[in-house]
Design a protein around this motif. Structure first.
Motif, PDB file in Angstrom:
ATOM      1  N   LEU A 130      -5.266 -10.241  -4.535  1.00 36.21           N
ATOM      2  CA  LEU A 130      -4.675  -8.909  -4.717  1.00 36.21           C
ATOM      3  C   LEU A 130      -3.423  -8.726  -3.866  1.00 36.21           C
ATOM      4  N   ILE A 131      -3.471  -9.227  -2.634  1.00 36.17           N
ATOM      5  CA  ILE A 131      -2.289  -9.119  -1.768  1.00 36.17           C
ATOM      6  C   ILE A 131      -1.112  -9.863  -2.384  1.00 36.17           C
ATOM      7  N   SER A 132      -1.377 -11.049  -2.950  1.00 33.28           N
ATOM      8  CA  SER A 132      -0.295 -11.814  -3.592  1.00 33.28           C
ATOM      9  C   SER A 132       0.240 -11.080  -4.816  1.00 33.28           C
ATOM     10  N   MET A 133      -0.650 -10.408  -5.556  1.00 31.75           N
ATOM     11  CA  MET A 133      -0.204  -9.634  -6.718  1.00 31.75           C
ATOM     12  C   MET A 133       0.695  -8.477  -6.295  1.00 31.75           C
ATOM     13  N   VAL A 134       0.275  -7.760  -5.244  1.00 25.46           N
ATOM     14  CA  VAL A 134       1.053  -6.601  -4.797  1.00 25.46           C
ATOM     15  C   VAL A 134       2.397  -7.042  -4.225  1.00 25.46           C
TER      16      VAL A 134
ATOM     17  N   GLY B  13       4.006  -9.677  -5.028  1.00 25.27           N
ATOM     18  CA  GLY B  13       4.831 -10.086  -6.171  1.00 25.27           C
ATOM     19  C   GLY B  13       5.450  -8.896  -6.886  1.00 25.27           C
ATOM     20  N   SER B  14       4.669  -7.822  -7.024  1.00 22.23           N
ATOM     21  CA  SER B  14       5.211  -6.622  -7.673  1.00 22.23           C
ATOM     22  C   SER B  14       6.295  -5.972  -6.825  1.00 22.23           C
ATOM     23  N   ILE B  15       6.147  -6.057  -5.486  1.00 20.14           N
ATOM     24  CA  ILE B  15       7.189  -5.534  -4.604  1.00 20.14           C
ATOM     25  C   ILE B  15       8.470  -6.352  -4.746  1.00 20.14           C
ATOM     26  N   ALA B  16       8.302  -7.672  -4.859  1.00 18.79           N
ATOM     27  CA  ALA B  16       9.466  -8.558  -4.940  1.00 18.79           C
ATOM     28  C   ALA B  16      10.303  -8.310  -6.184  1.00 18.79           C
ATOM     29  N   ILE B  17       9.662  -7.946  -7.299  1.00 23.94           N
ATOM     30  CA  ILE B  17      10.420  -7.729  -8.539  1.00 23.94           C
ATOM     31  C   ILE B  17      10.726  -6.247  -8.756  1.00 23.94           C
ATOM     32  N   GLY B  18      10.367  -5.405  -7.780  1.00 23.68           N
ATOM     33  CA  GLY B  18      10.679  -3.994  -7.880  1.00 23.68           C
ATOM     34  C   GLY B  18       9.778  -3.207  -8.793  1.00 23.68           C
ATOM     35  N   MET B  19       8.574  -3.696  -9.025  1.00 25.03           N
ATOM     36  CA  MET B  19       7.648  -2.998  -9.906  1.00 25.03           C
ATOM     37  C   MET B  19       6.706  -2.138  -9.064  1.00 25.03           C
TER      38      MET B  19
ATOM     39  N   SER C 260       2.199  -5.894 -20.869  1.00 20.22           N
ATOM     40  CA  SER C 260       1.906  -6.834 -19.779  1.00 20.22           C
ATOM     41  C   SER C 260       1.623  -6.096 -18.481  1.00 20.22           C
ATOM     42  N   ILE C 261       2.398  -5.051 -18.210  1.00 22.42           N
ATOM     43  CA  ILE C 261       2.182  -4.255 -17.002  1.00 22.42           C
ATOM     44  C   ILE C 261       0.838  -3.532 -17.071  1.00 22.42           C
ATOM     45  N   GLU C 262       0.483  -3.022 -18.245  1.00 19.37           N
ATOM     46  CA  GLU C 262      -0.816  -2.361 -18.401  1.00 19.37           C
ATOM     47  C   GLU C 262      -1.959  -3.338 -18.165  1.00 19.37           C
ATOM     48  N   HIS C 263      -1.814  -4.562 -18.666  1.00 24.23           N
ATOM     49  CA  HIS C 263      -2.828  -5.594 -18.434  1.00 24.23           C
ATOM     50  C   HIS C 263      -2.920  -5.938 -16.948  1.00 24.23           C
ATOM     51  N   PHE C 264      -1.786  -6.028 -16.297  1.00 25.10           N
ATOM     52  CA  PHE C 264      -1.721  -6.319 -14.861  1.00 25.10           C
ATOM     53  C   PHE C 264      -2.453  -5.239 -14.060  1.00 25.10           C
ATOM     54  N   ILE C 265      -2.206  -3.980 -14.395  1.00 23.62           N
ATOM     55  CA  ILE C 265      -2.848  -2.867 -13.681  1.00 23.62           C
ATOM     56  C   ILE C 265      -4.346  -2.827 -13.969  1.00 23.62           C
TER      57      ILE C 265
END
Length: 205
Positions: A56-60, A62-68, A154-159
């Motif tokens: 989960l930390i890696s996912m979050v 990653g989302s910070i890195a791409i501005g999501m 894809s974002i909905e699946h990610f969430i």
């Protein structure tokens, strides 16, 4: 006729002197009760907490890195996942059945459960903003291109994956907390086991 004594403390009769009942039943604390914690498979559940927290930390990150997403929400989720990671480590360490470690495990599992619930709410809040990446100021709405549609799904699946993992972590935290609570008797009475003492009469000469 000899009587049968039932009490909650060890008898003080001297065998063979004729004093006291022939059979005495006492109840003593079960010395193996503390091993009930091992029935929860703390090593497996603790490793699951650690692995899912790192994921989960890696996912979050990653989302910070791409501005999501929202930066403040993402930072809270990282710190909350760190609490779960620490709780998993203590759950594994508590396999030594040391009472202070078990108490620390109970406290951290409660904290980790609360942190996971917070993460569920934060991830659910993200679900309503999955369309923001396809927002067009010129159209004053979302673009209807196929690429934007794929990105939104894809974002909905990610969430949804985040929410599912956080929910699983809540269940694991509750399970470990319940077993810790059983062992340290914070919400259940101390289990006792019956001990039968036979006061044998002296042999006839």
């Amino acid at each position: 006729m000899e009587a049968v004594a039932i009490n909650d403390q060890s008898p003080t009769y001297i065998p063979g002197n004729g004093d006291g009942p022939l059979v005495a039943v006492t109840f003593q604390k079960n010395p193996l009760h503390i091993r009930k914690y091992l029935e929860a498979e703390p090593k497996a559940l603790g490793l699951t907490q650690i692995t899912l927290s790192i994921f989960l930390i890696s996912m979050v990150l990653g989302s910070i890195a791409i501005g999501m997403g929202t930066f403040s929400f993402d930072v809270v989720q990282v710190f909350a996942s760190l609490f779960v990671l620490i709780a998993g480590s203590i759950a594994i360490a508590a396999q030594n059945l040391h009472l202070p470690t078990l108490k620390a495990c109970l406290g951290m599992q409660v904290v980790a459960c609360a942190a996971s619930i917070v993460n569920v709410m934060l991830s659910s809040g993200k679900a309503g903003h999955s369309h923001q990446f396809c927002w067009s100021p010129y159209l004053n709405g979302t673009e209807s291109t196929r690429l934007c549609y794929i990105l939104e799904k894809s974002i909905e699946h990610f969430i949804a994956e985040e929410i599912l993992i956080h929910t699983a972590l809540v269940a694991i935290c509750v399970t470990l907390a319940v077993y810790c609570c059983k062992v340290i008797h914070c919400c259940t009475p101390t289990s006792s086991m019956p001990v039968i003492t036979i006061n044998a009469p002296p042999a006839q000469e």
